[in-house]
Design a protein around this motif. Structure first.
Motif, short mmCIF file in Angstrom:
data_model
loop_
_atom_site.label_atom_id
_atom_site.label_comp_id
_atom_site.label_asym_id
_atom_site.label_seq_id
_atom_site.Cartn_x
_atom_site.Cartn_y
_atom_site.Cartn_z
N GLU A 304 0.83 -1.22 0.00
CA GLU A 304 0.00 0.00 0.00
C GLU A 304 0.85 1.26 0.00
O GLU A 304 0.34 2.36 -0.16
N ASP A 305 2.17 1.11 0.17
CA ASP A 305 3.06 2.27 0.24
C ASP A 305 3.41 2.73 -1.17
O ASP A 305 4.54 2.53 -1.64
N VAL A 306 2.46 3.35 -1.84
CA VAL A 306 2.61 3.66 -3.26
C VAL A 306 2.77 5.17 -3.50
O VAL A 306 2.07 5.96 -2.87
N VAL A 307 3.69 5.52 -4.37
CA VAL A 307 3.82 6.93 -4.81
C VAL A 307 4.01 6.95 -6.33
O VAL A 307 4.51 5.99 -6.89
N PRO A 308 3.65 8.06 -6.98
CA PRO A 308 4.01 8.19 -8.39
C PRO A 308 5.52 8.38 -8.50
O PRO A 308 6.14 8.90 -7.56
#
Ligand code: SF4
Lengths: 476, 209
Positions: A304-308
């Motif tokens: 869930e630790d998502v960044v662009p």
């Protein structure tokens, strides 16, 4: 007679109820069972101890994948090479022995059809719409891409299915995840599913079966859909499903184990009745807009630790939930990152293109398109592990193997490989890997290994730049 | 399976969230072909840290583990339940569990007890000094301080735990119902059955290039 509108999940569930029980759970018939070497030995052992047989070998298919080394399996003369790790060899040997003893159809490590169980199922046409499908592996959710109700089970359940071809299950809640619009330049199915998990959280789907809907999903190929459904489990869902449509039927037609002749026509007619009815209700709904999805990747140790890719490493303080704040700090310590650092400035030492999430031919084409004419950066070890022997063969026919090897990538034999580091393919402690797999957990790719999940094109971009990079700057 | 009606004793006051099955038992332990002996590998990465809870003599051999949200997420490996069982754990208390893990726990005689976060926080406090009891008869978790937290369990699973029933045996007794379903399946969805003619896979070995 009209009945209440039902979702895809409810239709498949209803068609497989053998018996309803007083407490609301049901005895559910299982149409397809995939078996691999890691989660089956104790199940076969259980059958043997109780003097039981496999009820429906014809609905079962076994293939080794998790343990297999991805180095050559035969010598120049075509003789099988021994497996160095004694325990791996023993587990692979146990599978060979068990399938022979119980009469289970089996694809051997030496067959060109061998591959990761979730790549092999769809590729062979073993996976079909509207079936119930299980495997002792959590990423069984992948097969939902074709409209199957497919989920991972534990070894006791593997034994239960082998012996009875059924499972006792309680119905799940339903969740719709709709992705509207059209994907932007350089944005792939992997970016979509990372964005979804970033949005709903790693436990967001717990107790639910997700149905992925919307224009973006409908426009994806079956391979892209497999990438999405594969990671349903990373959002906590029991399974993920996508309604079967013309794309699905075209993909399946003519596959070795797909129905033929009159059976095919009858099957397609039934498959067409499966999509959710207008007015069917979901217990939860989430809508994403494709315009908001950029090439994405993970920064921490939860999917869930998502960044662009254009983003920065977040500060733990930016999370409202105190426990998330603490988890974020731990993740950053483990990952060796500091808040505010640009993702694009993070150097990598390893690149892994493979796993049941992203090792099919379209994935390899996307990676090769970026790698072609470039070279793996100094100090980077990059490997490509095709999802099956047939994917490997197809890639070689298209010359992709040469694109990769000329660019300095390793071109290996199919299997799970560095996705879970059970075989010798491991990331050393403290080193960083750009990986197309599905889990960035602590130690997943080897003790102390640091994993960033991303798409095949983004992985190739990381390989040739030696850092996490925006693939859009390398395209076209 | 051994029947379980009550689990009472010291508890690891852990409370950590999102503990995945890779943490419970790392992948390199999965090469075994047996169910026993995995306790040695349980929480290996946690145990590598000095002062960790699992090597604290105060909790040695505790039959209960108190954890945070989403316990047992990730890989479906039943080895996680075997490892916990092998280290002597008979109940895990947490605000939520992954679906696959809780199924695996039941099948191995480990009770996954779901309690609200406040109750779990309280139990973490209590467990640092005192014993905790999980009772399947009364469906409560209690402490020596008059804490009493009721929990719920699926009725069938509760019965299996309390009577130590073998699920495969129970289902095999439904053979007639399963056979009837299969007859209907052959008729309505004939493409599901794979007859020998297009099974086509019996020990496939040749053809690797
Ligand atoms: S590739 Fe990875 S996620 Fe997929 S089946 Fe293998 S180990 Fe599991």
């Amino acid at each position: 007679m009209s009945s209440a509108p039902r979702t895809l999940y409810e239709k498949v569930w209803d068609a497989h109820v053998v018996e309803r029980r007083d407490d609301g759970s049901c005895l559910i018939y299982i149409d397809r069972h995939l078996v691999h070497e890691v989660t089956s030995p104790q199940a076969f052992e259980g059958l043997r101890a109780a003097g039981r047989r496999v009820r429906r070998p014809d609905l079962t298919l076994a293939v080794p994948d998790h343990n297999l080394p991805t180095t050559a399996r035969v010598d120049a003369a075509g003789n099988e090479l021994p497996i160095a790790d004694r325990e791996s060899a023993e587990q692979l040997g146990a599978l060979r022995h068990n399938v022979a003893e119980f009469g289970v159809p089996y694809i051997d490590a030496l067959s060109a059809k061998q591959g990761i169980v979730h790549v092999v199922g769809p590729e062979q046409g073993f996976t079909l719409p509207g079936t119930t499908m299980v495997c002792g592996d959590s990423h069984t959710s992948a097969h939902g891409a074709l409209g199957a109700l497919a989920f991972g089970i534990g070894t006791s359940e593997v034994e239960h299915v082998l012996a009875t071809q059924t499972l006792i299950l309680s119905p799940s809640k339903t969740m719709e995840v709709r992705v509207d619009g059209t994907l932007g330049y350089g944005v792939s199915a992997k970016d979509v599913v990372l964005a979804i998990i970033g949005r709903i959280g790693a436990a967001g789907g717990t107790g639910h079966v997700i149905e992925f809907t919307g224009e973006v999903i409908r426009n994806l190929s079956v391979e892209g859909r497999l990438t999405i459904a594969n990671m349903s489990i990373e959002g906590g869902a029991r399974a993920g499903m996508i309604a079967p449509d013309e794309t699905t039927f075209a993909y399946l037609k003519g596959r070795p184990l797909a129905p033929t002749g009159a059976d095919w026509d009858k099957a397609v007619a039934w498959w067409r009745t499966l999509p959710s009815d207008a007015g069917a209700r979901y217990d939860k709904s989430v809508v994403l807009n494709a315009a908001d999805i950029a090439p994405s990747l993970t920064w921490g140790t939860s999917p869930e630790d998502v960044v662009p890719i254009t983003g920065v490493v977040p500060a733990p303080d930016s999370f409202a939930d105190p426990s998330k704040r603490e988890a974020a700090q731990k993740s950053l310590d483990y990952m060796g990152l500091t808040p505010g650092m640009r993702m694009q400035d993070v150097p990598v030492q390893h690149v892994f293109i493979g796993s049941c999430t992203n090792s099919r031919i379209e994935d390899l084409r996307a990676a090769a398109a970026v790698a072609g004419g470039r070279h793996v950066a100094d100090g980077v070890r990059a490997m490509v592990v095709p999802g099956s022997g047939l994917v490997k063969r197809q890639a070689e026919a298209e010359g992709l193997d040469r694109v990769f090897t000329e660019a300095g990538f390793e071109w290996r034999e199919p299997g799970c490989s560095m996705c879970l580091a059970m075989n010798p393919d491991k990331v050393p402690p403290g080193e960083r890997c750009a990986s197309t797999s599905n889990r960035n957990f602590v130690g997943r790719q080897g003790p102390g290994a640091r994993t960033h999940l991303l798409s095949p094109a983004m992985a190739a971009a990381a390989a040739v730049t030696g850092r996490l990079a925006d693939v859009r700057e390398l395209m076209g | 399976m051994e029947p379980v009606t009550r689990v009472s004793g010291t508890a690891y006051p852990w409370g950590a969230k999102n503990i995945d099955t890779d943490v419970i038992i790392p992948a390199h332990w999965l090469k075994t072909i047996k169910r026993s002996g995995l306790g040695k590998g349980a929480f290996e990465t946690v145990r590598a840290q000095p002062g960790n809870i699992f090597d604290d003599p105060a909790y040695a051999g505790a039959p209960i583990l108190i954890a945070g949200d989403n316990f047992g997420c990730g890989s479906s490996r039943e080895h996680a339940a075997w490892a916990l069982g092998d280290m002597g754990i008979k109940a895990v208390i947490a605000p939520s569990f992954s679906d696959i893990f809780s199924g695996n726990a039941f099948k191995n005689g480990i009770v996954p007890v779901v309690l609200p976060q406040e109750a779990v926080d309280r139990l973490v406090e209590v467990a640092k000094t005192d014993e905790v009891t999980v009772d399947l008869e009364t469906m409560t978790v209690t402490t020596p301080f008059q804490d009493r937290f009721p929990f719920e369990l699926d009725a069938f699973r509760r019965r299996c735990l309390m009577e130590g029933l073998d699920e495969v045996g129970l289902t095999l007794a439904k053979d007639t119902a399963i056979s009837k379903f299969e007859e209907r399946l052959d008729d309505e969805r004939p493409w599901i059955r794979r007859d020998a003619a297009h099974a086509g896979f019996a020990v496939e070995g040749a053809g690797r290039t």
